[in-house]
Design a protein around this motif. Sequence first.
Motif, mmCIF file in Angstrom:
data_model
loop_
_atom_site.group_PDB
_atom_site.id
_atom_site.type_symbol
_atom_site.label_atom_id
_atom_site.label_comp_id
_atom_site.label_asym_id
_atom_site.label_seq_id
_atom_site.Cartn_x
_atom_site.Cartn_y
_atom_site.Cartn_z
ATOM 1 N N PRO A 107 -50.967 6.696 16.178
ATOM 2 C CA PRO A 107 -49.530 6.852 16.443
ATOM 3 C C PRO A 107 -49.218 7.848 17.558
ATOM 4 N N ALA A 108 -50.099 8.805 17.795
ATOM 5 C CA ALA A 108 -49.853 9.799 18.842
ATOM 6 C C ALA A 108 -49.835 9.172 20.229
ATOM 7 N N ALA A 109 -50.469 8.032 20.408
ATOM 8 C CA ALA A 109 -50.486 7.351 21.709
ATOM 9 C C ALA A 109 -49.126 6.748 22.033
ATOM 10 N N PHE A 110 -48.268 6.622 21.017
ATOM 11 C CA PHE A 110 -46.952 6.002 21.203
ATOM 12 C C PHE A 110 -45.859 6.915 20.652
ATOM 13 N N PRO A 111 -45.454 7.922 21.452
ATOM 14 C CA PRO A 111 -44.391 8.811 20.992
ATOM 15 C C PRO A 111 -43.062 8.082 20.785
ATOM 16 N N ASP A 112 -42.912 6.932 21.420
ATOM 17 C CA ASP A 112 -41.732 6.105 21.231
ATOM 18 C C ASP A 112 -42.218 4.677 20.977
ATOM 19 N N ALA A 113 -41.444 3.904 20.267
ATOM 20 C CA ALA A 113 -41.866 2.556 19.871
ATOM 21 C C ALA A 113 -41.772 1.562 21.026
ATOM 22 N N THR A 114 -42.594 0.527 20.939
ATOM 23 C CA THR A 114 -42.492 -0.622 21.831
ATOM 24 C C THR A 114 -41.915 -1.775 21.018
ATOM 25 N N VAL A 115 -41.654 -2.875 21.691
ATOM 26 C CA VAL A 115 -41.182 -4.074 20.990
ATOM 27 C C VAL A 115 -42.242 -4.519 19.981
ATOM 28 N N TRP A 116 -43.505 -4.333 20.328
ATOM 29 C CA TRP A 116 -44.611 -4.810 19.509
ATOM 30 C C TRP A 116 -45.161 -3.748 18.545
ATOM 31 N N SER A 117 -44.595 -2.542 18.519
ATOM 32 C CA SER A 117 -45.075 -1.489 17.615
ATOM 33 C C SER A 117 -45.010 -1.933 16.165
ATOM 34 N N ASP A 118 -46.020 -1.538 15.408
ATOM 35 C CA ASP A 118 -46.081 -1.856 13.978
ATOM 36 C C ASP A 118 -45.852 -3.345 13.725
ATOM 37 N N PHE A 119 -46.414 -4.163 14.606
ATOM 38 C CA PHE A 119 -46.319 -5.622 14.515
ATOM 39 C C PHE A 119 -44.878 -6.116 14.586
ATOM 40 N N GLY A 120 -44.029 -5.370 15.293
ATOM 41 C CA GLY A 120 -42.637 -5.771 15.462
ATOM 42 C C GLY A 120 -41.739 -5.408 14.296
ATOM 43 N N MET A 121 -42.141 -4.417 13.522
ATOM 44 C CA MET A 121 -41.360 -4.023 12.354
ATOM 45 C C MET A 121 -39.927 -3.636 12.721
ATOM 46 N N GLY A 122 -39.746 -2.985 13.859
ATOM 47 C CA GLY A 122 -38.404 -2.588 14.291
ATOM 48 C C GLY A 122 -37.520 -3.781 14.633
ATOM 49 N N TYR A 123 -38.116 -4.938 14.791
ATOM 50 C CA TYR A 123 -37.384 -6.171 15.089
ATOM 51 C C TYR A 123 -37.577 -7.201 13.969
ATOM 52 N N LEU A 124 -37.706 -6.716 12.739
ATOM 53 C CA LEU A 124 -37.841 -7.563 11.551
ATOM 54 C C LEU A 124 -39.064 -8.489 11.616
ATOM 55 N N PHE A 125 -40.121 -8.030 12.282
ATOM 56 C CA PHE A 125 -41.374 -8.775 12.431
ATOM 57 C C PHE A 125 -41.225 -10.072 13.232
ATOM 58 N N ILE A 126 -40.088 -10.252 13.875
ATOM 59 C CA ILE A 126 -39.900 -11.450 14.698
ATOM 60 C C ILE A 126 -40.927 -11.517 15.830
ATOM 61 N N PRO A 127 -41.329 -10.386 16.459
ATOM 62 C CA PRO A 127 -42.334 -10.486 17.519
ATOM 63 C C PRO A 127 -43.680 -11.058 17.074
ATOM 64 N N VAL A 128 -44.017 -10.968 15.802
ATOM 65 C CA VAL A 128 -45.275 -11.555 15.337
ATOM 66 C C VAL A 128 -45.048 -12.990 14.825
ATOM 67 N N ILE A 129 -43.852 -13.292 14.369
ATOM 68 C CA ILE A 129 -43.538 -14.631 13.868
ATOM 69 C C ILE A 129 -43.265 -15.594 15.032
ATOM 70 N N LEU A 130 -42.589 -15.101 16.063
ATOM 71 C CA LEU A 130 -42.159 -15.941 17.174
ATOM 72 C C LEU A 130 -43.306 -16.652 17.897
ATOM 73 N N PRO A 131 -44.385 -15.969 18.279
ATOM 74 C CA PRO A 131 -45.449 -16.697 18.975
ATOM 75 C C PRO A 131 -46.150 -17.724 18.093
ATOM 76 N N VAL A 132 -46.270 -17.434 16.802
ATOM 77 C CA VAL A 132 -46.886 -18.401 15.886
ATOM 78 C C VAL A 132 -45.999 -19.651 15.808
ATOM 79 N N THR A 133 -44.703 -19.444 15.639
ATOM 80 C CA THR A 133 -43.761 -20.556 15.597
ATOM 81 C C THR A 133 -43.775 -21.318 16.926
ATOM 82 N N GLY A 134 -43.806 -20.583 18.016
ATOM 83 C CA GLY A 134 -43.857 -21.210 19.335
ATOM 84 C C GLY A 134 -45.102 -22.062 19.518
ATOM 85 N N MET A 135 -46.246 -21.557 19.098
ATOM 86 C CA MET A 135 -47.481 -22.330 19.243
ATOM 87 C C MET A 135 -47.453 -23.585 18.376
#
Length: 146
Positions: A107-135
């Motif tokens: 976690p120290a490598a990321f003082p602030d979150a990215t869209v993909w942090s924690d598997f997209g938890m900050g975005y209701l996990f949509i970033p991990v669901i979206l590519p699977v659905t897209g594929m």
Amino acid sequence: MSDTDRPEVAAAPKPAFELGTGPGRVLVWFYGVFTVAAASRSIVQMIMDFDRAPLAYVLSALAAVVYGFITYSLVRGGEKARRAALVCCAAELLGVLVVGAWTLAEPAAFPDATVWSDFGMGYLFIPVILPVTGMIWLRRAKTVAV
């Protein structure tokens, strides 16, 4: 003579499968929203606080580029666009999994979150669901188009 025996009916080309129709329209919408969200977020963060978490902000900008390309490919349609979007969805999923695991492991490598942090938890996990659905959609599009 039936319709199938008539040469002009039998030779008529099959209509192209549109990637952005039906459930694909929902994917276009989600990818469009995520393009704007990730791009806006990364631009503001890079302007305001780039020194604070450059890696996180650059990864969010990269996510925005990937989302934008997938959105464009889905709207454009065609076999080349379908294959390109499929490759980008796979790369996106790999990015989400790598960055998600990295943010949990170090976690120290990321003082602030990215869209993909924690598997997209900050975005209701949509970033991990979206590519699977897209594929799944893009694979289905191939079988329908053939």
